[in-house]
Write an enzyme that holds these catalytic residues in place. Structure first.
Site, PDB file in Angstrom:
ATOM      1  N   SER A  97      28.658  52.360  58.503  1.00  0.00           N
ATOM      2  CA  SER A  97      28.003  53.372  57.676  1.00  0.00           C
ATOM      3  C   SER A  97      27.358  54.438  58.559  1.00  0.00           C
ATOM      4  O   SER A  97      28.045  55.078  59.350  1.00  0.00           O
ATOM      5  CB  SER A  97      26.989  52.679  56.764  1.00  0.00           C
ATOM      6  OG  SER A  97      26.491  53.560  55.794  1.00  0.00           O
ATOM      7  N   ASP A 194      34.399  51.686  47.820  1.00  0.00           N
ATOM      8  CA  ASP A 194      33.094  51.788  48.486  1.00  0.00           C
ATOM      9  C   ASP A 194      32.177  52.582  47.566  1.00  0.00           C
ATOM     10  O   ASP A 194      32.498  53.697  47.184  1.00  0.00           O
ATOM     11  CB  ASP A 194      33.279  52.498  49.836  1.00  0.00           C
ATOM     12  CG  ASP A 194      32.017  52.577  50.681  1.00  0.00           C
ATOM     13  OD1 ASP A 194      30.923  52.693  50.107  1.00  0.00           O
ATOM     14  OD2 ASP A 194      32.132  52.548  51.923  1.00  0.00           O
ATOM     15  N   HIS A 224      31.214  48.440  50.587  1.00  0.00           N
ATOM     16  CA  HIS A 224      30.686  49.225  51.709  1.00  0.00           C
ATOM     17  C   HIS A 224      30.283  48.382  52.924  1.00  0.00           C
ATOM     18  O   HIS A 224      30.644  48.694  54.057  1.00  0.00           O
ATOM     19  CB  HIS A 224      29.490  50.063  51.239  1.00  0.00           C
ATOM     20  CG  HIS A 224      28.932  50.928  52.320  1.00  0.00           C
ATOM     21  ND1 HIS A 224      29.671  51.924  52.933  1.00  0.00           N
ATOM     22  CD2 HIS A 224      27.719  50.930  52.939  1.00  0.00           C
ATOM     23  CE1 HIS A 224      28.936  52.506  53.860  1.00  0.00           C
ATOM     24  NE2 HIS A 224      27.752  51.923  53.885  1.00  0.00           N
TER      25      HIS A 224
END
Length: 254
Positions: A97, A194, A224
């Protein structure tokens, strides 16, 4: 002086001493080192030296995160990088991320990095950019624990500081603008589904970097936080193959 917000159990930074090939491992926005620890442990088991810094303002309390800037997060990762440089001749960087965003940043700034493994990396999240402009709102609901496996929970904040959304938005646009500077080998992981970072981010990263050796791997069975999800083993195995391949095809003399 006692810390106002102690580090949560499981959110501590980690460091595993190994050989002279180092792997810098970065967790994501509002998350903690818990999301990357299984990967760090797997790479350490193979003999690599692994450093997983805790990003400033993370793994404590969302009110502390509110006081930090994107530069603080960059500094946290750079400190980890310097620690690895003291004993490693070759360094790879991976992150989830915003950790993936920071991975890209490091490759832009330090061309000597041997290879990168961004996982659901963020370079543009329109929803976050819009939320960053909210007035009279200090915290929003959590974005953590977007995980397909119902038995797994991410150690992440229950609230997201609006100020921090502004910080990550600046970081993403800065990193996106410089993607053309990246030419080291890249293994890019993207979840098909996601709910935090649009999967198109990873395709844009793949298209924009100048790396001769680059690969985009789609994860079919994770959301995610893929590092804690059903594709964790896939990430570990493909990364180990990527490390081996990058070392063999380079002029590295181990």
């Amino acid at each position: 002086m006692a810390e106002k917000y102690p580090v949560l159990e499981g959110a501590e930074p980690f460091y595993f001493e190994g050989n002279e090939i180092g792997i810098l491992v970065s967790h994501g926005f509002t998350g903690s080192t818990q999301s990357m620890r299984p990967l760090g442990e797997a790479y350490a088991k193979e003999g690599y030296t692994v450093c997983g810094p805790r990003l400033k303002g993370h793994g404590t309390h969302h009110e502390e995160m509110e006081t930090t800037t994107y530069q603080d997060w960059i500094n946290s990762v750079e400190e980890g990088y310097q620690r690895l440089k003291e004993r490693c001749s070759t360094i790879f960087v991976t992150g989830l991320s915003m950790g993936g965003t920071l991975t890209l940043y490091m490759a832009e700034k330090y061309p000597e990095i041997k290879g990168i493994i961004p996982i659901n990396a963020a370079i543009e999240i329109p929803d976050m950019a819009a939320a960053a402009n909210l007035e009279d709102v200090r915290f929003l609901d959590a974005i953590g624990s977007d995980i397909k496996n119902p038995e797994v929970k991410e150690l992440a904040y229950e609230k997201t500081p609006v100020k921090s959304l502004g910080e990550i938005t600046v970081l993403m646009s800065m990193v996106k603008a410089d993607l053309g500077k990246i030419n080291c080998p890249a293994l890019i992981f993207v979840s098909k589904e996601d709910h935090v970072v649009p999967p198109s981010n990873s395709q844009d990263i793949y298209n924009s970097i100048k790396s001769g050796a680059k690969e985009l791997v789609t994860m079919e069975n994770s959301y995610h936080v893929a590092t804690l999800d059903n594709d964790q083993e896939l990430i570990i195995q493909r990364t180990l193959q990527f490390l081996q391949r990058s070392l063999e095809t380079s002029s590295f003399q181990g």
